[in-house]
Design an enzyme around this catalytic site. Structure first.
Site, PDB file in Angstrom:
ATOM      1  N   CYS A   7       0.846  -1.203   0.000  1.00 27.72           N
ATOM      2  CA  CYS A   7       0.000   0.000   0.000  1.00 27.72           C
ATOM      3  C   CYS A   7       0.880   1.251   0.000  1.00 27.72           C
ATOM      4  O   CYS A   7       0.559   2.238  -0.666  1.00 27.72           O
ATOM      5  CB  CYS A   7      -0.941   0.005   1.196  1.00 27.72           C
ATOM      6  SG  CYS A   7      -2.372  -1.084   1.016  1.00 27.72           S
ATOM      7  N   ASP A  30      10.326  -6.704  -9.034  1.00 24.19           N
ATOM      8  CA  ASP A  30      10.625  -7.253  -7.712  1.00 24.19           C
ATOM      9  C   ASP A  30      12.017  -6.781  -7.283  1.00 24.19           C
ATOM     10  O   ASP A  30      12.951  -6.748  -8.084  1.00 24.19           O
ATOM     11  CB  ASP A  30      10.575  -8.791  -7.753  1.00 24.19           C
ATOM     12  CG  ASP A  30      10.505  -9.402  -6.361  1.00 24.19           C
ATOM     13  OD1 ASP A  30       9.458  -9.983  -6.024  1.00 24.19           O
ATOM     14  OD2 ASP A  30      11.510  -9.292  -5.613  1.00 24.19           O
ATOM     15  N   ASN A  87       1.477 -16.566  -4.100  1.00 24.66           N
ATOM     16  CA  ASN A  87       1.699 -17.352  -2.896  1.00 24.66           C
ATOM     17  C   ASN A  87       0.658 -16.971  -1.855  1.00 24.66           C
ATOM     18  O   ASN A  87       0.333 -15.786  -1.705  1.00 24.66           O
ATOM     19  CB  ASN A  87       3.110 -17.105  -2.358  1.00 24.66           C
ATOM     20  CG  ASN A  87       4.180 -17.521  -3.354  1.00 24.66           C
ATOM     21  OD1 ASN A  87       4.012 -18.494  -4.075  1.00 24.66           O
ATOM     22  ND2 ASN A  87       5.281 -16.775  -3.410  1.00 24.66           N
ATOM     23  N   HIS A 100      -0.473 -10.282  -4.420  1.00 25.31           N
ATOM     24  CA  HIS A 100       0.436  -9.972  -5.531  1.00 25.31           C
ATOM     25  C   HIS A 100       0.675 -11.216  -6.350  1.00 25.31           C
ATOM     26  O   HIS A 100       0.726 -12.326  -5.822  1.00 25.31           O
ATOM     27  CB  HIS A 100       1.775  -9.404  -5.019  1.00 25.31           C
ATOM     28  CG  HIS A 100       2.446 -10.243  -3.985  1.00 25.31           C
ATOM     29  ND1 HIS A 100       2.053 -10.255  -2.670  1.00 25.31           N
ATOM     30  CD2 HIS A 100       3.480 -11.119  -4.067  1.00 25.31           C
ATOM     31  CE1 HIS A 100       2.810 -11.091  -1.978  1.00 25.31           C
ATOM     32  NE2 HIS A 100       3.677 -11.647  -2.812  1.00 25.31           N
TER      33      HIS A 100
HETATM   34  P1  5GP Z   1       5.972 -13.328  -1.594  1.00 27.79           P
HETATM   35  O1  5GP Z   1       7.131 -14.026  -0.941  1.00 27.79           O
HETATM   36  O2  5GP Z   1       5.076 -12.674  -0.564  1.00 27.79           O
HETATM   37  O3  5GP Z   1       5.204 -14.165  -2.574  1.00 27.79           O
HETATM   38  O4  5GP Z   1       6.602 -12.181  -2.479  1.00 27.79           O
HETATM   39  C1  5GP Z   1       6.973 -10.936  -1.979  1.00 27.79           C
HETATM   40  C2  5GP Z   1       7.928 -10.353  -2.970  1.00 27.79           C
HETATM   41  O5  5GP Z   1       8.064  -8.984  -2.716  1.00 27.79           O
HETATM   42  C3  5GP Z   1       9.341 -10.959  -2.889  1.00 27.79           C
HETATM   43  O6  5GP Z   1       9.683 -11.546  -4.134  1.00 27.79           O
HETATM   44  C4  5GP Z   1      10.224  -9.767  -2.531  1.00 27.79           C
HETATM   45  O7  5GP Z   1      11.477  -9.794  -3.176  1.00 27.79           O
HETATM   46  C5  5GP Z   1       9.382  -8.589  -2.961  1.00 27.79           C
HETATM   47  N1  5GP Z   1       9.595  -7.367  -2.196  1.00 27.79           N
HETATM   48  C6  5GP Z   1       9.651  -7.273  -0.834  1.00 27.79           C
HETATM   49  N2  5GP Z   1       9.815  -5.997  -0.470  1.00 27.79           N
HETATM   50  C7  5GP Z   1       9.873  -5.266  -1.630  1.00 27.79           C
HETATM   51  C8  5GP Z   1      10.024  -3.872  -1.886  1.00 27.79           C
HETATM   52  O8  5GP Z   1      10.155  -3.038  -0.995  1.00 27.79           O
HETATM   53  N3  5GP Z   1      10.055  -3.488  -3.185  1.00 27.79           N
HETATM   54  C9  5GP Z   1       9.911  -4.402  -4.216  1.00 27.79           C
HETATM   55  N4  5GP Z   1       9.962  -3.904  -5.464  1.00 27.79           N
HETATM   56  N5  5GP Z   1       9.741  -5.711  -3.991  1.00 27.79           N
HETATM   57  C10 5GP Z   1       9.731  -6.147  -2.714  1.00 27.79           C
HETATM   58 ZN    ZN Z   2      -1.761  -3.287   1.210  1.00 25.63          ZN
END
Ligand code: 5GP
Ligand code: ZN
Length: 114
Positions: A7, A30, A87, A100
């Protein structure tokens, strides 16, 4: 949600590398890419995960996949192929609690994931 990382990205409080946006979704690189193309596509409105989709907000999934096709074409991976994955919860490996979808491509992706 004020304390939600994604957000804050939607609100512009945390910078990101935007690749696509429209009224409903935002897509950005990412921060820790695991493939040559690794883009996150998120609803602008806070939804925690797939488990929180309902009749009122389910249309965002259409918008997300529409964005995935546009981005894949734009980044030149539409013909080589790509993966769109989300996920859910702890065992699903979800670390950010804002819905996401990972758009991955630019290399031969293995299956099954770890
Ligand atoms: P999840 O593990 O929840 O499926 O994916 C979260 C994703 O968000 C991860 O691949 C991680 O690298 C990415 N991520 C986490 N924090 C940030 C951020 O501050 N900026 C960006 N661009 N990606 C992020
Ligand atoms: Zn949110």
């Amino acid at each position: 949600m004020a304390e939600c990382l994604f957000c804050k990205i939607v609100n512009g409080d945390i910078p990101c590398n935007i690749v696509y946006q429209d009224e409903n979704v935002l897509a950005f690189r990412d921060i820790n890419p695991v493939a040559p193309v690794h883009v996150l596509i998120i609803p602008k409105r806070h939804i925690q995960s797939v488990r929180d989709l309902n009749d009122e907000n389910i249309n965002v999934v259409t918008h997300i996949f529409n964005a995935a096709n546009i981005i894949a074409k734009e980044l030149g991976i539409d013909e080589t192929g790509f993966r769109v994955v989300t996920n859910i919860g702890e065992d699903g490996g979800q670390t950010v609690l804002h819905l996401h979808y990972h758009l991955l491509g630019g290399r031969n992706l293995q299956w099954p994931p770890g």
